[in-house]
Scaffold this motif. Structure first.
Motif, PDB file in Angstrom:
ATOM      1  N   ASP A   1       2.537  13.198 -31.269  1.00  0.00           N
ATOM      2  CA  ASP A   1       1.547  14.023 -30.570  1.00  0.00           C
ATOM      3  C   ASP A   1       0.407  14.225 -31.560  1.00  0.00           C
ATOM      4  O   ASP A   1       0.514  15.008 -32.507  1.00  0.00           O
TER       5      ASP A   1
ATOM      6  N   MET B   1      -2.319  15.668 -31.355  1.00  0.00           N
ATOM      7  CA  MET B   1      -3.002  16.971 -31.350  1.00  0.00           C
ATOM      8  C   MET B   1      -2.215  18.034 -32.120  1.00  0.00           C
ATOM      9  O   MET B   1      -2.793  18.984 -32.642  1.00  0.00           O
ATOM     10  N   THR B   2      -0.891  17.889 -32.149  1.00  0.00           N
ATOM     11  CA  THR B   2      -0.066  18.918 -32.810  1.00  0.00           C
ATOM     12  C   THR B   2       0.711  18.384 -34.014  1.00  0.00           C
ATOM     13  O   THR B   2       1.219  19.163 -34.810  1.00  0.00           O
TER      14      THR B   2
ATOM     15  N   ASN C   1       3.555  16.803 -33.750  1.00  0.00           N
ATOM     16  CA  ASN C   1       4.985  16.679 -33.420  1.00  0.00           C
ATOM     17  C   ASN C   1       5.383  15.214 -33.262  1.00  0.00           C
ATOM     18  O   ASN C   1       4.651  14.432 -32.659  1.00  0.00           O
TER      19      ASN C   1
ATOM     20  N   PRO D   1       5.469  18.686 -38.200  1.00  0.00           N
ATOM     21  CA  PRO D   1       4.213  18.656 -37.452  1.00  0.00           C
ATOM     22  C   PRO D   1       3.006  18.941 -38.341  1.00  0.00           C
ATOM     23  O   PRO D   1       2.000  18.238 -38.250  1.00  0.00           O
TER      24      PRO D   1
ATOM     25  N   LEU E   1       0.122  16.276 -38.955  1.00  0.00           N
ATOM     26  CA  LEU E   1      -1.214  16.609 -38.437  1.00  0.00           C
ATOM     27  C   LEU E   1      -2.243  16.613 -39.568  1.00  0.00           C
ATOM     28  O   LEU E   1      -3.366  16.120 -39.405  1.00  0.00           O
TER      29      LEU E   1
ATOM     30  N   LYS F   1      -5.532  14.428 -39.729  1.00  0.00           N
ATOM     31  CA  LYS F   1      -6.867  15.037 -39.881  1.00  0.00           C
ATOM     32  C   LYS F   1      -7.599  14.412 -41.074  1.00  0.00           C
ATOM     33  O   LYS F   1      -8.786  14.104 -40.988  1.00  0.00           O
TER      34      LYS F   1
END
Lengths: 762, 289
Positions: free
Chosen positions: A626, A628-629, A631, A749, A753, A757
């Motif tokens: 994921d 965005m998160t 995970n 996560p 992430l 980023k």
């Protein structure tokens, strides 16, 4: 697979005592209730590093119901350790991590014992705390052990402090080879401390016997080393100490006291029993366990590899910084193993790796499942995929290009007998659908291989007694914790003696009765106790045939046992029941007692002559990230293993699944978190995140055959190796999904992430 | 530690008056028992489980009333809650584990006043009220002012939460609760985001948007600036992106062993966007353009 040759080898009969465990009837250490038993409790350091100025126990001693309060002054001034003899059972002069035992109490109830701990006044002088091993190595770092010299093999020009183990790998001419490489890739990987988190708490009970002997009940993985350690630490003759093993509810190397002095509660409990002349029991709760007992160390690994354009590996250089915590524990051995494994298990003609085992102010390194291996494999196998990507090669083709052949050497192994590595890669590719499965957006596929040591190490024996009803009682020195003693050994003995598996009872370890053994560690139960049991069963069978021969009017060489009957081969009518022969033995030799050994010198000679038959594995998985998160969800997971001939098939698969799950936990969520003062921030299961079932994929296990190991029937140890590849396997799938390489565990996560980023991909 | 089992609200209130801050109310015990084990024992433990009629879910006027002793599992399995208050249902089904949900009560979750409490952000966006009993009478306190800090609420040491009064949102409004945790189950939220969206009559615009943020401040929070940005507008991808970024600035998270503050802001942004996309689609039947 030569399955047909065997009657029960390779099948999956019910585990001895398995149902009792499931329905709650298993008797664990904590279930023990001795007459007039007192409760022991341990005062642990509140500082990660401090001088002990004074300890005042007077108020605690006055508390009604308190029978003894002990400190280092009450114990002989001797230390223990495996490589560096650097630790007292109760801290003397200094504490070196938050959780170091300082004093202990025995009282009528646990509540009184805990109240007494609060009344012990310890005055500390806090000292600088070393949390990071790389910082602790620096030449200006505070020295944690004043009287522990640097390892003798450290080169004179290396200026370091707090190093208690040094391993150097040097093969060929790595500098020259690196200079000739078409591509050089350099990375740094880091793993964190995890706790093995077995569910059964550590416990010990002890009582003085009227004859002056001390009996200790321990749920340790190595009862004989515990006996030796208790005797030494309490200044008693070895033969005055008896250690009895209870059922063990998981150990994973964390219950290795005696081997590395794990929790070291057994000598403390023994000392309390000596002082009170009463039975004393100590049980650790989960939070105390997490901060005080032995762990899988974090490691920082610098790795650099030179390759040719066609994917041929030319050279590897690297450095391992292995954090052993406040005492040396098992850190020297585990750090050494990690250093060797950083060289990989592929062809590596040139290499130079320096490995440092470093003291810090944290929990102590234990021999946790595959000590050093999972850490090294995270670096090595992640690095392999980074290189393959830079070469524009398929990661599996890159690996297959560099796999050794039989007779080749790899780092740490002078010669391989046969090599299943390539087959495990090919089968794993097939099983995961490599190159075939359609991946959706943010899904990725990854693969990682692994290997583990086999053979050399302490030997061990077995005693096989045939009772007059034809049932069989087996003594081995290894405790049972879901490995060979109650899975594989009954199968082996049943195979050799022609009895049903349920007729075989394997006894718990009692150092007064069982053969000596180094402990259930190092994937050695099947190799050592399995080999010894097979030979002991054959010895018993020979004795039975000798007794039966007269009755059957046949030569002992012409006899066989089938279904509890001894009969003349080819003449099924000439038969006598095993029970009759075993009963007849009463009038001849008393009892049929077979003896057998696993002889380490024999193993070493075999390995020298024919090479090492170590196991290999490949794991592969598909994940979805994921973005965005951060995970990560594992969608599919396959584990392909060569463990030689499986003895108890379900046990082997269970070990593979369990070890994989353990490393998936380390990959995705587990870590012990510290603050700057060395306090563990997540000691309970609320905050120490073990994976839950919903995170766990179905682990699809496949065994490859035709690579016999050094164990009985060609078995290899299976308890640890599956811990080796999962972290890199998952990291490689994340890399495949996102193009982002996460170099620090866990692949939580937040860490994923953050990496996304930083790469501008989230 | 003294232990009491009052049989009425009045008895409970007089015990709380007598023991003041020394007293601890226990219902399901899933938080209190852990504190007793790991922190310290209270002077007095007041078990309110024996007080009759504090559990149950009823529809009254335009509200659902949920008794303080109602278990999370009872809320999760209530057809009425699922139909009328989907955002609360969504939070309850993601609450700890089944075993804990069978024991934990909504009153306990509320009075614990943990910023990460699963039911709290839904109650904020539902603009629900706490019904509090005191020795001098009963009063209704909006959750907006009920939560005062970690473990601190308007119930204080001497009040007892008896019921939760939740106005039923307009038909057509949709709500989701999105939880971010390392494990999907048995885990405390690093961030929880509740989003409720009510479309206008033509389902062209968001007539009302409410956003609740959990575990990113000393209390559960609303995101008023983000809500104002969205109110009356059709949700587009660009607007949702802007809203996510704005919501992140409305959070005031801390760094602890579960997550850095920076990561919590990233997650607020991600989950706000996701929540808006989901509720917009559910409420209007349209994908976000």
């Amino acid at each position: 697979m030569a399955k047909a040759e065997y009657k029960v080898i390779g099948t999956s009969p019910a585990r001895m005592g398995g149902i009792d465990r499931v329905i709650g009837k298993g008797v664990y250490g904590i279930d023990l209730m001795l007459k007039d038993q007192l409760h022991g409790a341990i005062l642990r350091s509140q500082y990660a590093h401090a001088k002990i100025i004074s300890i005042d126990t007077s108020e605690a001693k006055k508390l009604p119901g308190v029978h003894a309060v002990i400190t280092a002054e009450d114990a002989p001034n001797v230390r223990y350790g495996r490589s560096y003899i650097d630790r007292h059972i109760l801290a003397r002069g200094k504490v070196r991590f938050m959780g170091d035992p300082v004093a202990a109490v025995a009282a009528d109830t646990l509540a009184i014992a805990k109240a007494a701990l609060k009344k012990i006044k310890v005055t500390y002088e806090p000292l600088p705390v070393l949390i990071d091993a790389e910082e602790a190595m620096k030449p200006d770092a505070v020295v944690l052990h004043d009287d522990m010299p640097l390892p003798k093999n450290i080169p004179a020009d290396v200026k370091v402090r707090n190093v208690c183990g040094f391993t150097q790998v040097h093969v060929g001419d790595p500098d020259k080879a690196m200079a000739e490489a078409d591509l050089v890739v350099e990375e740094v990987y880091e793993t964190k401390m995890i706790h093995p988190q077995y569910l059964e708490p550590r416990s010990a009970a002890a009582q003085m016997e009227p004859n002056g002997r001390l009996t200790v009940w321990a749920n340790a993985q190595a009862p004989f080393p515990v006996r030796q350690e208790v005797a030494k630490m309490l200044g008693m003759p070895l033969n005055n100490v008896r250690v009895i093993s209870a059922d063990i509810g998981g150990g994973f190397g964390g219950k290795g006291s005696g081997i590395t002095s794990g929790a070291a509660i057994e000598p403390i409990c023994g000392l309390l029993a000596q002082k009170t002349k009463r039975a004393v029991m100590i049980v650790l709760d989960k939070a105390e366990e997490t901060i005080s007992t032995t762990i899988r160390s974090g490691a920082k690994m610098y790795i650099k590899t030179g390759v040719k354009k066609d994917g041929t590996i030319l050279a590897r250089t690297g450095k391992v910084i292995y954090d052993t915590g406040g005492y040396s524990g098992f850190g020297v051995q585990a750090g050494g193993r990690c250093t060797n494994m950083l060289g990989g298990w592929y062809l590596m003609p040139n290499a130079h790796i320096d490995g440092y085992t470093v003291y810090t102010n944290k929990q102590v390194c234990g021999p946790v499942r595959g000590p050093g291996g999972p850490q090294a494999a995270f670096a090595v196998e992640s690095h392999m995929d980074t290189i393959a990507a830079k070469l524009g090669m398929d990661p599996t083709e890159f690996r297959l290009k560099n796999i050794p052949k039989p007779g080749d050497k790899i780092i740490g192994v002078h010669k391989l007998r046969d090599v299943s590595l390539g087959e495990t890669i090919k089968v794993a590719k097939e099983n995961i659908g490599w190159g075939k499965v359609k991946l959706e957006k943010n899904q990725g596929i990854g693969l990682a291989t692994g290997s583990w040591i086999e053979s050399a190490g302490p030997g061990g024996g077995a005693i096989v007694k045939v009772n007059e009803d034809g049932s069989v009682t087996v003594h081995v020195g290894k405790i049972d914790m879901g490995t060979a003693p109650r899975f594989g050994i009954p199968v082996i003995v049943a195979e050799e003696l022609g009895v049903p598996v349920e007729d075989v009872t394997v006894l718990s370890v009692d150092t007064d009765a069982s053969p000596w053994d180094a402990g259930t560690v190092g994937s050695r139960a099947i190799l050592v106790s399995g080999t010894a049991s097979q030979r002991a069963a054959i010895d018993a069978r020979t004795q039975l045939f000798k007794i039966a021969a007269g009755q059957l009017e046949a030569s002992p060489d012409d006899l066989e046992i089938v279904d509890r009957q001894i009969r003349v081969k080819g003449t099924p009518s000439k038969t006598v029941a095993l029970s009759v022969v075993a009963t007849n033995a009463h009038n001849v030799i008393g009892e049929v007692i077979g003896r057998g050994y696993c002889d380490n010198l024999e193993l070493m000679a075999e390995e020298k002559a024919h090479g090492s038959s170590q196991p290999f594995t490949t794991h592969a998985c598909i994940v979805e990230v994921d973005t965005m998160t951060g995970n990560v969800k594992i969608l599919k997971y396959v584990a392909v293993h060569d463990i030689g001939q499986p003895i108890h098939l379900a046990a082997v698969e269970g070990q593979i699944e369990g070890a994989t799950a353990m490393s998936i936990g380390q990959a995705l969520c587990e870590q012990v978190v510290f603050d700057k003062d060395g306090k563990t921030l997540n000691p309970s299961f609320v905050d120490y995140l073990m994976p839950t079932l919903n995170m766990m994929p179905r682990i699809e296990t496949t065994l490859v055959h035709g690579y016999p190991g050094a164990g009985p029937y060609g078995a290899k140890g299976a308890g640890e190796i599956a811990c080796v590849p999962p972290m890199a396997c998952i990291a490689n799938a994340i890399f495949n999904a996102t193009g982002v390489r996460v170099t620090k565990l866990p692949l939580s996560p937040e860490n994923v992430l953050r990496a996304l980023k930083e790469a501008g991909k989230a | 530690m003294e232990y009491f089992e009052p049989k009425s609200i009045g008895d409970a209130l007089s015990l709380l008056s007598k023991h003041g801050a020394e007293a601890k109310v226990i219902a399901g015990g899933t938080d209190v028992m852990v504190d007793i084990k790991f922190k310290e024992e209270p002077g007095a433990l007041v078990n309110i489980k024996k007080i009759p009629s504090l559990a149950g879910i009823t529809e009254r006027g335009g509200s659902l009333r949920i008794g303080a002793l109602t278990t999370i599992r009872d809320i999760e399995t209530s057809a009425l809650v699922r139909e009328k208050l989907p955002v609360l249902w969504d939070a309850c089904r993601q609450f700890a584990s089944l075993q804990v949900r069978n024991t934990a009560t909504i009153g306990g979750n509320i009075c614990r006043a943990s910023p990460s409490g699963e039911s709290l952000t839904p109650l904020l966006v539902l603009e629900a009220n706490a019904i509090l009993a005191f020795s001098d009478g009963e009063r209704s306190e909006p959750f907006k002012t009920f939560f005062q800090g970690p473990g601190k609420s308007a119930a204080g040491a001497k009040g007892l939460l008896t019921e939760v009064d939740i106005p039923i949102p307009p038909a057509g409004s949709k709500g989701v609760y999105l939880k971010h945790a390392v494990r999907g189950a048995m885990d405390i939220a690093m961030v929880g985001v509740a989003v409720m969206l009510t479309p206008d009559a033509g389902k062209n615009n968001a007539q009302d948007v409410r956003i609740g943020l959990g575990a990113v401040g000393p209390t559960p929070l609303r995101a008023p600036k983000t809500e104002a940005l969205l109110k009356g507008k059709a949700l587009t991808a660009a607007l949702i992106k802007e809203a996510g970024a704005l919501a992140a600035t409305e959070a005031s998270p801390i760094t602890d062993q579960r997550s850095s503050a920076e990561n919590r802001r990233w997650i607020v942004e991600a989950l706000t966007r996701r929540g808006l996309e989901q509720t917009w689609k559910a409420a209007t039947g349209k994908e976000v353009a």
